[in-house]
Motif scaffolding. Structure first.
Motif, PDB file in Angstrom:
ATOM      1  N   MET A   6       0.848  -1.198   0.000  1.00  0.00           N
ATOM      2  CA  MET A   6       0.000   0.000   0.000  1.00  0.00           C
ATOM      3  C   MET A   6       0.879   1.242   0.000  1.00  0.00           C
ATOM      4  N   ALA A   7       0.565   2.207  -0.843  1.00  0.00           N
ATOM      5  CA  ALA A   7       1.349   3.429  -0.930  1.00  0.00           C
ATOM      6  C   ALA A   7       1.225   4.233   0.361  1.00  0.00           C
ATOM      7  N   THR A   8       2.287   4.969   0.705  1.00  0.00           N
ATOM      8  CA  THR A   8       2.262   5.807   1.890  1.00  0.00           C
ATOM      9  C   THR A   8       1.272   6.943   1.676  1.00  0.00           C
ATOM     10  N   PRO A   9       0.292   7.097   2.583  1.00  0.00           N
ATOM     11  CA  PRO A   9      -0.717   8.144   2.377  1.00  0.00           C
ATOM     12  C   PRO A   9      -0.127   9.527   2.588  1.00  0.00           C
ATOM     13  N   ASN A  10      -0.707  10.507   1.924  1.00  0.00           N
ATOM     14  CA  ASN A  10      -0.298  11.884   2.140  1.00  0.00           C
ATOM     15  C   ASN A  10      -0.771  12.336   3.519  1.00  0.00           C
ATOM     16  N   PRO A  11       0.074  13.039   4.272  1.00  0.00           N
ATOM     17  CA  PRO A  11      -0.353  13.507   5.598  1.00  0.00           C
ATOM     18  C   PRO A  11      -1.462  14.541   5.477  1.00  0.00           C
ATOM     19  N   LEU A  12      -2.310  14.569   6.497  1.00  0.00           N
ATOM     20  CA  LEU A  12      -3.379  15.559   6.500  1.00  0.00           C
ATOM     21  C   LEU A  12      -2.793  16.960   6.637  1.00  0.00           C
ATOM     22  N   THR A  13      -3.425  17.909   5.996  1.00  0.00           N
ATOM     23  CA  THR A  13      -2.991  19.301   6.086  1.00  0.00           C
ATOM     24  C   THR A  13      -3.977  20.131   6.908  1.00  0.00           C
ATOM     25  N   HIS A  14      -4.907  19.447   7.589  1.00  0.00           N
ATOM     26  CA  HIS A  14      -5.863  20.152   8.438  1.00  0.00           C
ATOM     27  C   HIS A  14      -6.060  19.371   9.732  1.00  0.00           C
ATOM     28  N   THR A  15      -6.687  19.996  10.700  1.00  0.00           N
ATOM     29  CA  THR A  15      -7.003  19.332  11.965  1.00  0.00           C
ATOM     30  C   THR A  15      -8.404  18.760  11.872  1.00  0.00           C
ATOM     31  N   PRO A  16      -8.545  17.422  11.913  1.00  0.00           N
ATOM     32  CA  PRO A  16      -9.871  16.839  11.759  1.00  0.00           C
ATOM     33  C   PRO A  16     -10.734  17.028  13.002  1.00  0.00           C
ATOM     34  N   GLN A  17     -12.025  17.080  12.782  1.00  0.00           N
ATOM     35  CA  GLN A  17     -12.994  17.090  13.879  1.00  0.00           C
ATOM     36  C   GLN A  17     -13.705  15.745  13.835  1.00  0.00           C
ATOM     37  N   LEU A  18     -13.290  14.817  14.687  1.00  0.00           N
ATOM     38  CA  LEU A  18     -13.765  13.442  14.625  1.00  0.00           C
ATOM     39  C   LEU A  18     -15.010  13.260  15.478  1.00  0.00           C
ATOM     40  N   ILE A  19     -16.046  12.707  14.847  1.00  0.00           N
ATOM     41  CA  ILE A  19     -17.320  12.466  15.522  1.00  0.00           C
ATOM     42  C   ILE A  19     -17.706  10.994  15.349  1.00  0.00           C
ATOM     43  N   LEU A  20     -18.034  10.338  16.452  1.00  0.00           N
ATOM     44  CA  LEU A  20     -18.475   8.942  16.453  1.00  0.00           C
ATOM     45  C   LEU A  20     -19.992   8.879  16.458  1.00  0.00           C
ATOM     46  N   SER A  21     -20.564   8.031  15.596  1.00  0.00           N
ATOM     47  CA  SER A  21     -22.011   7.862  15.570  1.00  0.00           C
ATOM     48  C   SER A  21     -22.354   6.506  14.973  1.00  0.00           C
ATOM     49  N   LEU A  22     -23.625   6.141  15.067  1.00  0.00           N
ATOM     50  CA  LEU A  22     -24.085   4.898  14.461  1.00  0.00           C
ATOM     51  C   LEU A  22     -24.172   5.061  12.951  1.00  0.00           C
ATOM     52  N   ALA A  23     -23.773   4.032  12.233  1.00  0.00           N
ATOM     53  CA  ALA A  23     -23.876   4.055  10.775  1.00  0.00           C
ATOM     54  C   ALA A  23     -25.314   3.785  10.356  1.00  0.00           C
ATOM     55  N   THR A  24     -25.673   4.264   9.173  1.00  0.00           N
ATOM     56  CA  THR A  24     -27.005   4.060   8.600  1.00  0.00           C
ATOM     57  C   THR A  24     -26.871   3.334   7.263  1.00  0.00           C
ATOM     58  N   LEU A  25     -27.992   2.959   6.694  1.00  0.00           N
ATOM     59  CA  LEU A  25     -27.958   2.289   5.391  1.00  0.00           C
ATOM     60  C   LEU A  25     -27.266   3.140   4.328  1.00  0.00           C
ATOM     61  N   ALA A  26     -27.450   4.446   4.400  1.00  0.00           N
ATOM     62  CA  ALA A  26     -26.816   5.325   3.410  1.00  0.00           C
ATOM     63  C   ALA A  26     -25.296   5.292   3.518  1.00  0.00           C
ATOM     64  N   ASP A  27     -24.785   4.864   4.669  1.00  0.00           N
ATOM     65  CA  ASP A  27     -23.342   4.816   4.870  1.00  0.00           C
ATOM     66  C   ASP A  27     -22.699   3.532   4.343  1.00  0.00           C
ATOM     67  N   ILE A  28     -23.500   2.540   3.974  1.00  0.00           N
ATOM     68  CA  ILE A  28     -22.937   1.236   3.614  1.00  0.00           C
ATOM     69  C   ILE A  28     -21.998   1.308   2.402  1.00  0.00           C
ATOM     70  N   PRO A  29     -22.360   1.954   1.290  1.00  0.00           N
ATOM     71  CA  PRO A  29     -21.412   2.007   0.158  1.00  0.00           C
ATOM     72  C   PRO A  29     -20.058   2.629   0.519  1.00  0.00           C
ATOM     73  N   PRO A  30     -20.018   3.792   1.215  1.00  0.00           N
ATOM     74  CA  PRO A  30     -18.693   4.304   1.582  1.00  0.00           C
ATOM     75  C   PRO A  30     -17.963   3.413   2.585  1.00  0.00           C
ATOM     76  N   ILE A  31     -18.692   2.681   3.419  1.00  0.00           N
ATOM     77  CA  ILE A  31     -18.048   1.744   4.336  1.00  0.00           C
ATOM     78  C   ILE A  31     -17.409   0.600   3.555  1.00  0.00           C
ATOM     79  N   THR A  32     -18.089   0.116   2.524  1.00  0.00           N
ATOM     80  CA  THR A  32     -17.511  -0.926   1.673  1.00  0.00           C
ATOM     81  C   THR A  32     -16.240  -0.425   0.996  1.00  0.00           C
ATOM     82  N   ALA A  33     -16.292   0.784   0.472  1.00  0.00           N
ATOM     83  CA  ALA A  33     -15.101   1.357  -0.165  1.00  0.00           C
ATOM     84  C   ALA A  33     -13.968   1.497   0.841  1.00  0.00           C
ATOM     85  N   LEU A  34     -14.288   1.876   2.071  1.00  0.00           N
ATOM     86  CA  LEU A  34     -13.278   2.002   3.118  1.00  0.00           C
ATOM     87  C   LEU A  34     -12.673   0.640   3.440  1.00  0.00           C
TER      88      LEU A  34
END
Length: 219
Positions: free
Chosen positions: A1-29
């Motif tokens: 796997m290629a080395t990822p580019n470092p983030l150039t911003h400070t993320p705001q991380l939020i935890l929540s329950l996934a929904t059906l609409a989230d399934i395709p991006p979860i598969t890609a992840l």
């Protein structure tokens, strides 16, 4: 796997329950996190396999209350709500009739079904060895993924802590199986490594270790 580019911003991380609409991006992840020659044989990167994962995860969300999907999103202006990590936690009662091998549906036609049976069958047998032939109640960390560029920023911590807190509240052990790379992360949260399991799949040697986090005694 290629080395990822470092983030150039400070993320705001939020935890929540996934929904059906989230399934395709979860598969890609999932495909971003699990990409190597062996996984490519088990779950090739094809439209049919993407559809298979979407269907399997959607079925969990719709019909299996014991299976919980979490997501971590980056809600910063730069992140725009992108899913940067996810976890699947399973809440198992003791002596369930459902076989451990059946936690995923029948293999897709493009998968190497024989390899899938060997790999996931070995994981199921190890889980029985640790938790009993009719496994006692436990909480199972089934999947954990973080986008490479968001690793070591607290994404996994949010996803793991949530499940550990639920396990403690229920007085249950928590269980996960992982490669050596995951060992430091899980041990940080009180998971204790069990006997390493060496296996050969398609000519490749790999070692999987199950980790068990003791149940918290209820007052």
């Amino acid at each position: 796997m290629a080395t990822p580019n470092p983030l150039t911003h400070t993320p705001q991380l939020i935890l929540s329950l996934a929904t059906l609409a989230d399934i395709p991006p979860i598969t890609a992840l999932w495909y971003t996190c699990f990409s190597n020659p062996l996984w490519d044989k088990l779950f090739p990167t094809t439209p049919a396999l993407y559809a298979w994962w979407n269907a399997a995860n959607s079925d969990d969300l719709l019909h299996k209350a014991s299976q919980v999907y979490l997501k971590v999103t980056d809600e910063s202006a730069e992140g725009k709500g992108k899913i940067v990590g996810y976890a699947k936690w399973g809440f198992w009662e003791g002596g369930e009739e459902r076989m451990l091998e059946d936690r995923l549906p029948g293999w897709a036609a493009e998968s190497d079904a024989g390899l899938c049976d060997v790999f996931f069958g070995a994981l199921a047998r190890e889980r029985r060895r640790v938790l009993g032939e009719s496994p006692r109640g436990h909480v199972y960390l089934d999947m954990l993924c973080t986008l490479p560029e968001y690793r070591k920023l607290g994404v996994a911590r949010l996803l793991i802590e949530w499940g550990c807190e639920k396990a403690d509240a229920q007085g249950k052990e928590a269980y996960v199986d992982a490669t050596e790379a995951g060992k430091p992360v899980y041990m940080k949260f009180g998971f204790e490594p069990q006997k390493p399991m060496a296996m050969e799949l398609d000519g490749q040697q790999m070692t999987i270790t199950s980790f068990l986090r003791p149940a918290k005694k209820q007052l």
